[in-house]
Design an enzyme around this catalytic site. Structure first.
Site, PDB file in Angstrom:
ATOM      1  N   HIS A   1      -4.313 -13.677  10.009  1.00  0.00           N
ATOM      2  CA  HIS A   1      -3.048 -13.404  10.880  1.00  0.00           C
ATOM      3  C   HIS A   1      -3.254 -13.351  12.212  1.00  0.00           C
ATOM      4  O   HIS A   1      -2.523 -13.720  13.109  1.00  0.00           O
ATOM      5  CB  HIS A   1      -2.588 -11.797  10.259  1.00  0.00           C
ATOM      6  CG  HIS A   1      -3.585 -10.872  10.354  1.00  0.00           C
ATOM      7  ND1 HIS A   1      -3.171  -9.589  10.675  1.00  0.00           N
ATOM      8  CD2 HIS A   1      -4.915 -10.652  10.174  1.00  0.00           C
ATOM      9  CE1 HIS A   1      -4.411  -8.776  10.518  1.00  0.00           C
ATOM     10  NE2 HIS A   1      -5.173  -9.568  10.239  1.00  0.00           N
ATOM     11  N   ARG A   2      -4.478 -12.640  12.891  1.00  0.00           N
ATOM     12  CA  ARG A   2      -4.525 -12.555  14.113  1.00  0.00           C
ATOM     13  C   ARG A   2      -4.781 -14.001  14.928  1.00  0.00           C
ATOM     14  O   ARG A   2      -4.316 -13.971  16.066  1.00  0.00           O
ATOM     15  CB  ARG A   2      -5.592 -11.562  14.608  1.00  0.00           C
ATOM     16  CG  ARG A   2      -5.301 -10.155  14.033  1.00  0.00           C
ATOM     17  CD  ARG A   2      -6.040  -9.177  14.718  1.00  0.00           C
ATOM     18  NE  ARG A   2      -5.926  -7.866  13.877  1.00  0.00           N
ATOM     19  CZ  ARG A   2      -4.758  -7.278  13.939  1.00  0.00           C
ATOM     20  NH1 ARG A   2      -3.553  -7.675  14.936  1.00  0.00           N
ATOM     21  NH2 ARG A   2      -4.388  -5.962  13.129  1.00  0.00           N
TER      22      ARG A   2
ATOM     23  N   LYS B   1      -0.111 -10.346   6.321  1.00  0.00           N
ATOM     24  CA  LYS B   1      -0.915  -8.957   6.265  1.00  0.00           C
ATOM     25  C   LYS B   1      -0.774  -8.096   6.936  1.00  0.00           C
ATOM     26  O   LYS B   1      -0.891  -6.852   6.412  1.00  0.00           O
ATOM     27  CB  LYS B   1      -2.430  -9.661   6.643  1.00  0.00           C
ATOM     28  CG  LYS B   1      -3.467  -8.481   6.351  1.00  0.00           C
ATOM     29  CD  LYS B   1      -4.734  -9.312   6.006  1.00  0.00           C
ATOM     30  CE  LYS B   1      -5.642  -8.014   5.458  1.00  0.00           C
ATOM     31  NZ  LYS B   1      -7.049  -8.348   5.613  1.00  0.00           N
TER      32      LYS B   1
ATOM     33  N   ASN C   1      -3.880  -2.701  -5.308  1.00  0.00           N
ATOM     34  CA  ASN C   1      -5.167  -3.186  -4.511  1.00  0.00           C
ATOM     35  C   ASN C   1      -5.023  -2.384  -3.230  1.00  0.00           C
ATOM     36  O   ASN C   1      -5.675  -2.756  -2.222  1.00  0.00           O
ATOM     37  CB  ASN C   1      -5.311  -4.585  -4.242  1.00  0.00           C
ATOM     38  CG  ASN C   1      -6.499  -5.148  -3.732  1.00  0.00           C
ATOM     39  OD1 ASN C   1      -7.324  -4.353  -3.832  1.00  0.00           O
ATOM     40  ND2 ASN C   1      -6.555  -6.453  -3.183  1.00  0.00           N
TER      41      ASN C   1
ATOM     42  N   ASP D   1     -10.126  -5.889  17.425  1.00  0.00           N
ATOM     43  CA  ASP D   1      -9.072  -6.652  16.971  1.00  0.00           C
ATOM     44  C   ASP D   1      -8.183  -6.966  17.985  1.00  0.00           C
ATOM     45  O   ASP D   1      -7.658  -8.349  18.260  1.00  0.00           O
ATOM     46  CB  ASP D   1      -8.341  -5.841  15.846  1.00  0.00           C
ATOM     47  CG  ASP D   1      -8.928  -5.755  14.625  1.00  0.00           C
ATOM     48  OD1 ASP D   1     -10.207  -6.429  14.303  1.00  0.00           O
ATOM     49  OD2 ASP D   1      -8.363  -4.932  13.784  1.00  0.00           O
TER      50      ASP D   1
ATOM     51  N   ASP E   1       0.710  -1.165  -0.136  1.00  0.00           N
ATOM     52  CA  ASP E   1      -0.014   0.018  -0.273  1.00  0.00           C
ATOM     53  C   ASP E   1       0.910   1.428  -0.179  1.00  0.00           C
ATOM     54  O   ASP E   1       0.727   2.475  -0.511  1.00  0.00           O
ATOM     55  CB  ASP E   1      -0.905   0.028   1.213  1.00  0.00           C
ATOM     56  CG  ASP E   1      -2.238  -1.006   0.889  1.00  0.00           C
ATOM     57  OD1 ASP E   1      -2.182  -1.875   0.255  1.00  0.00           O
ATOM     58  OD2 ASP E   1      -3.176  -0.677   1.664  1.00  0.00           O
TER      59      ASP E   1
ATOM     60  N   GLU F   1     -11.901 -11.501   8.876  1.00  0.00           N
ATOM     61  CA  GLU F   1     -11.287 -12.716   7.943  1.00  0.00           C
ATOM     62  C   GLU F   1     -11.778 -13.627   7.950  1.00  0.00           C
ATOM     63  O   GLU F   1     -11.815 -14.477   7.062  1.00  0.00           O
ATOM     64  CB  GLU F   1      -9.539 -12.403   8.400  1.00  0.00           C
ATOM     65  CG  GLU F   1      -8.718 -11.381   7.834  1.00  0.00           C
ATOM     66  CD  GLU F   1      -8.864 -10.153   8.534  1.00  0.00           C
ATOM     67  OE1 GLU F   1      -9.866 -10.083   9.545  1.00  0.00           O
ATOM     68  OE2 GLU F   1      -8.099  -9.292   8.288  1.00  0.00           O
TER      69      GLU F   1
END
Ligand code: DC
Length: 663
Positions: free
Chosen positions: A395-396, A423, A95, A321, A52, A349
């Site tokens: 990922h978490r 990620k 993206n 999160d 990004d 996710e």
């Protein structure tokens, strides 16, 4: 990054030290754009290097911004007070949503002849609500594909600033962020008001935007979460220097680590208690469970306080999160922990309530769940199971369950698909291993030995790659020792034994991938020659030299594990290694392989002579009095004469898996 199929975490016993966390993605791209809109230069420290941010930097360069990159420090020379490009420009956004949305807004308000495109997936990500708001404002934007989605073409605007600009807040808070960052460009003469339509989601992200705008001289007036006013006369002003905070959600794993692990505490570098990120409030929850936390402007220090931790009941709406990390801390508590108001977990996710419940149960825990809550009961000693944690491409989940490796029963934890952490935190496990510690007996070692040219080096390094383990090529240490001795003017004979041993004891050797560096000089080719092998053989029969290299070899036994290849790995250096393999390829086969190798390299070679050489060397190696070539008593023999390297790797993996059973 670990790109293995799974990563086995040995039981961990403590943690101490400093971790520097990667910069926050949301802050990085906001700071880049704001710096670009200022006059003069802004030095941005600790910028996240990710897809990004690269997209954003490329776009800013196309616009004529100065961009100088020096590691994680980037100097931006802004466009403020300068002419924007008049020619047509096409931007490729990949993206990167955090680049696409705010750039669309800034470019539309400024005006020009701009086209914004991305990868096919980007062309499926909605942008209609933002375009509607910008059109309301008088911007010229056309859809080049489907209405409501990129790609877009932007022209010259006719701004109408006399009425509030409506923007929907219930699809993505990025639309509001984009407007807030773009509209100061147009606020010279009048106040500009934005009105949110629908319930605003992700308010903490809007707080980040407002905070950063304030750092750049824009004091947005906020009226509840419905109305935002950019005051007349607002002008971007560079803060000169700005540090990108580390990602506060990433910090949660290390805050939890400090609360769980014995040791001298964990220092997190890059984010402090005054962070502008909502997830930093995780630290309050962790403190409630027992963590002792102190903080400075850009750091946190965490130590174990209450132990066991204290079970809590908490509304987690403000830290959705990071709250997942509390679920794993709960396993170490003195009573149940209930996390409430976490309905959003179900649409992330993966369904994170199901994921956390299922995987905690695999570890042996009792878990209850409801539509928007979860209760985790502590897992007492004697009840932890060896579990293989499925990570759901989330990922978490992967990062959370790594903390289960501190369990009282000292059972290892398998994390499936560890690379899903990329990620947000590609080097998460490296960071964990850099501060976690455990007894050497907990760190697995697989030893591989065999006669010369049996392919043990290739086999060992391939198995190491499959497991994500370190690799020790012990032969290289003898080769480097001989090389260093000759450089120092020594002979390789017994008369110089003490001097060579002294050299070996503090050998300045470093391995970088395939490269071997001595005193930072690449000696790979020199030591890999036939002569290098012969020299190594000479020093390797000197007992004092062998003794001097023991400590160095032991130092390779680091988390998460080690593949050790060479003569006495299974007998002397790592006698209690849980798996030892001894290769027994025939001399004929080995001669054939070496012949092929030499021919490939363009050398001439005689297969019979090679075979005679190998047989002579085997005989010498087996009969020598110091460290003779012989399998460890508990070694498994692998005759790889007729096996491909893949098949040999597979066999070793099967043996290893049969000793590492996970439910
Ligand atoms: O595996 P290699 O060819 O790189 O080893 C070079 C020499 O060092 C060889 O003669 C065996 C010896 N060696 C040893 O004595 N002990 C070890 N652990 C590894 C190699």
């Amino acid at each position: 990054m670990f790109s293995t199929a799974f990563l086995d975490l040995p039981p961990l016993q403590g943690a101490s030290g400093v971790v520097t966390l990667p910069g926050s993605k949301s802050i990085s791209n906001r700071v880049l754009l704001l710096s670009a809109l200022c006059q003069g230069t802004t030095v941005v420290h600790d910028l996240l290097d990710s897809d990004d941010t690269r997209v954003m930097l490329a776009a800013l360069r196309q616009l004529g911004c100065g961009v100088e990159i020096d590691g994680t420090t980037v100097t931006i020379t802004g466009l403020g007070g300068r002419a924007w490009p008049a020619e047509a420009i096409e931007f490729f956004m990949g993206n990167a949503g955090t680049a696409m949305r705010p750039l669309t807004a800034a470019l539309s308000v400024q005006g020009g002849d701009f086209t914004l495109k991305g990868v096919p997936r980007m062309h499926e990500r909605p942008i209609g609500d933002l375009v509607d708001a910008l059109r309301e404002l008088g911007c010229t934007i056309d859809y080049l594909g489907n209405a409501g989605f990129p790609p877009l073409r932007i022209g010259q605007p006719q701004l109408q600033l006399n009425k509030p600009i409506p923007v929907r807040g219930d699809v993505s808070s990025q639309f509001l962020t984009a407007l807030l960052m773009a509209l100061p460009l147009a606020a010279q003469n009048r106040d500009i008001a934005i009105e949110v339509v629908g319930e605003l989601i992700s308010k903490p992200y809007i707080e980040i935007t407002l905070n950063l705008l304030a750092r750049y001289g824009i004091a947005v007036e906020r009226h509840g979460w419905e109305r935002f006013v950019i005051p007349a006369g607002s002008r971007y002003q560079s803060p000169g220097t700005i540090h990108v905070e580390a990602d506060a959600s990433s910090a949660s794993y290390f805050i939890a680590l400090g609360a769980i692990a014995q040791g001298d505490g964990i220092r997190i570098q890059g984010v402090g208690a005054d962070s502008i990120q909502g997830d930093i409030r995780f630290m309050d929850a962790a403190a409630q469970m027992g963590a002792k936390i102190i903080s400075g402007p850009n750091w946190l220090e965490i130590q174990r306080g209450a132990w066991p931790l204290k079970g809590i009941t908490l509304d987690c709406n403000h830290i959705p999160d990071a709250a997942m990390t509390l679920a794993v801390m709960a396993l170490y508590a003195d009573g149940p922990t209930t996390l409430r108001n976490i309905a959003s977990w179900r649409v992330k996710e993966t369904d994170r309530i199901v994921a956390m419940a299922t995987e905690s149960r695999k570890l042996g825990a009792t878990v209850e769940e409801g539509p928007d809550w979860i209760t985790i009961h502590p897992l007492p000693a004697d009840q932890w199971q060896r579990a293989s944690i499925h990570t759901y491409d989330d990922h978490r989940v992967a990062m959370c369950f790594s903390l289960a490796a501190f369990n009282a029963d000292q059972v290892p934890v398998r994390i499936e698909d560890p690379q899903c952490v990329a990620k947000t935190f590609p080097d998460y496990f490296e960071a964990l291993f850099s501060v976690a510690h455990t007894a050497a007996t907990n760190i697995p070692v697989i030893c591989i030995d065999g006669p010369t040219a049996s392919g043990k080096g290739t086999l060992a390094s391939r198995v190491a790659a499959q497991l994500g383990y370190h690799y020790l090529d012990s032969g290289a240490l003898y080769r480097v020792t001989a090389h260093a001795a000759l450089q120092a003017g020594l002979t390789l004979e017994a008369t110089d034994e003490a001097a060579i041993a002294k050299l070996a004891r503090s050998l300045p050797v470093r391995f970088e991938g395939e490269q071997v560096l001595l005193n930072n000089v690449d000696v790979t080719d020199a030591i890999r020659s036939e002569q290098g092998g012969m020299n190594a053989s000479k020093v390797s029969v000197l007992p004092a030299v062998r003794e001097a290299l023991v400590q160095l070899q032991h130092s390779f036994q680091r988390l998460p594990g080690l593949l050790a290849d060479g003569r006495d790995m299974g007998t002397v250096i790592f006698p209690s290694a849980p798996l030892k393999v001894f290769l027994t390829a025939s001399a004929a086969q080995r001669a054939e392989r070496r012949h092929k190798q030499l021919i490939l390299k363009g050398f001439s070679a005689n297969i019979d002579a090679l075979r005679a050489d190998l047989e002579a060397r085997d005989a010498r190696d087996m009969s020598r009095s110091v460290a003779p070539l012989k399998p460890a008593q508990d070694a498994l023999q692998l005759d790889n004469s007729s096996l491909t390297i893949e098949a040999s790797v597979e066999q070793v993996m099967v043996w290893w898996q049969s000793r590492q059973v996970f439910t």
